[in-house]
Design an enzyme around this catalytic site. Sequence first.
Site, short mmCIF file in Angstrom:
data_model
loop_
_atom_site.label_atom_id
_atom_site.label_comp_id
_atom_site.label_asym_id
_atom_site.label_seq_id
_atom_site.Cartn_x
_atom_site.Cartn_y
_atom_site.Cartn_z
N GLU A 54 0.87 -1.17 0.00
CA GLU A 54 0.00 0.00 0.00
C GLU A 54 0.91 1.22 0.00
O GLU A 54 1.82 1.32 0.84
CB GLU A 54 -0.90 0.02 1.24
N ARG A 65 5.96 -13.09 9.73
CA ARG A 65 6.50 -11.75 9.53
C ARG A 65 7.93 -11.67 10.06
O ARG A 65 8.36 -12.51 10.85
CB ARG A 65 5.66 -10.71 10.28
N LYS A 70 3.84 0.70 10.27
CA LYS A 70 4.00 1.86 9.41
C LYS A 70 3.39 3.11 10.04
O LYS A 70 3.88 4.22 9.86
CB LYS A 70 3.37 1.59 8.04
#
Length: 571
Positions: A42, A272, A282
């Site tokens: 994104e 992750r 983020k």
Amino acid sequence: MEVKNIAANEEKKSLSFVEQMVKDDLAEGKNNGRIQTRFPPEPNGYIHIGHAKAICMDFGVAEKFGGICNLRFDDTNPTKENTEYVENIMNDIKWLGFHWENVYYASDYFEKLWDFAIWLINKGMAYVDEQTSEQIAEQKGTPTQPGKPSPFRDRPIEENLRLFEHMNTPEAVEGSMVLRAKLDMANPNMHFRDPIIYRIIHIPHHRTGTKWHCYPMYDFAHGQSDYFEGVTHSICTLEFVPHRPLYDKFVDFLQEKDQQNDYRPRQIEFNRLNLTYTVMSKRKLKALVDEQLVSGWDDPRMPTVCGMRRRGYSAPSIRNFIDSIGYTKFDALNDYALLEAAVRDDLNKKSCRVSAVLNPVKLVITNYPEGKTEELEAVNNPENEADGTHKITFSRELWIERDDFMEVAEKKFMRLAPGKEVRLKNAYIIKCDEQHPCDKDADGNVTTIYATYDPETRSGQPGADRKIKGKTLHWVNCQDALSAEVRLYDRLFSVENPSADERDFRELLNPNSLTVLKNCYVESYLKEKKAGDFLQFQRIGYFTPDLDSTPDHLVFNKTVGLKDSWAKTNK
């Protein structure tokens, strides 16, 4: 036969579980033997080392099995996205050494997604809900209690179509209504309880401008984009495991809509990348930037790819680190020291050895002729003869590290002290004066050290092999040394796992994460070095010129020390 089985087992061991699943799909002839992956960031921030792990997997699988990997920006939320992020994500992927086949955007499919939503409404599988977000959240129930149907759930199809069209007009009020898929309010998977698939946003989109006022949610756009593009393996992280049934359900609907069943993307999840003393959120990283708690997304203390590049990390070292920790089905917290070890290992092979003095004190060689200067040869990299050599100069007055001298030395002190000998790197053996070893200022600080040299011990000459107990010290020539600013970095956070700490993450920042040394000296050879050049300051660590560095104001970032001294001092 036994030899073949052993070879097959060894190959299996060398493949990650994701790669093994892809290989098995190929062996079964799924998707007509086609492999297509995608990396779908994104564009709402800069990518960090966690994203780098996904990049290595997405691009690596395609490369390993002869497929293609596309880059797709999941740009469904114009409130947070812009072209700056798009451009920097592309630059970072290239720097890491990967190549995408095509560049796509979720916004490429806004028309298709809109048509799909209309199809769902016409099938009685979607409805416009006018409850508040708080009401919807409460009405969804809990993981152990079923949800309650919305009072708008059985709205007539014609009314849903009219309201959905209204949602995409400038007059629609943000938050006044959403479109929800009509699935199963009693499903134990909360994602199935009539998920929101469209909401109203009036902020202009970075690509489509003001054409749209109604945008798809991530869960509605992500899997569908995979389907539209022909992705065979949608590889993502473990938090998407509970989303997978919804991903598959929407693909089922698309197959029904398109009246074909011979293709569907397969979602596979892996763990992750989490690092000690680091946050990967983020949102938190953006807060650090926006609140100027760091100098920017590329601050060398940040876990962003551009921050690590600015600090002097090499792309191969990051990829080697990711390779070494592997891919599993279990989340873990990786020690930052493992990343630094990978960086150190790679930089040792490629860094140019140079001299820099970070805490200087003057050394005067009293028996060296005044006014004389000689050129010496310095090896650029003993790990690689092809890197050659460069010239350094030697004269009567030199800068050495203040810590390399003690007026009253302990017995085990092997550096410069009254009556003790040391070798100067690439130069001569010197002996500190016993009668008058140094001068001091009024506060008792050493200002000048005095020594004599043995002219028969120049490096490379027959007398150079004379054995002494002292160490070899680095130095720079006062005549042509260049002033420099050196920035030393420590962990950005002061606690091992800041993401698990209940305190505000700002309170956990390490106040000593950056130390700036203003009065350093480096050899003149470094004047033309640029950001991205790999250097080893001998006996100190690995460094690189900062983006702020100019020939008139040299600035160097410390990448990593020669050894993992941090772990020892923080036990």
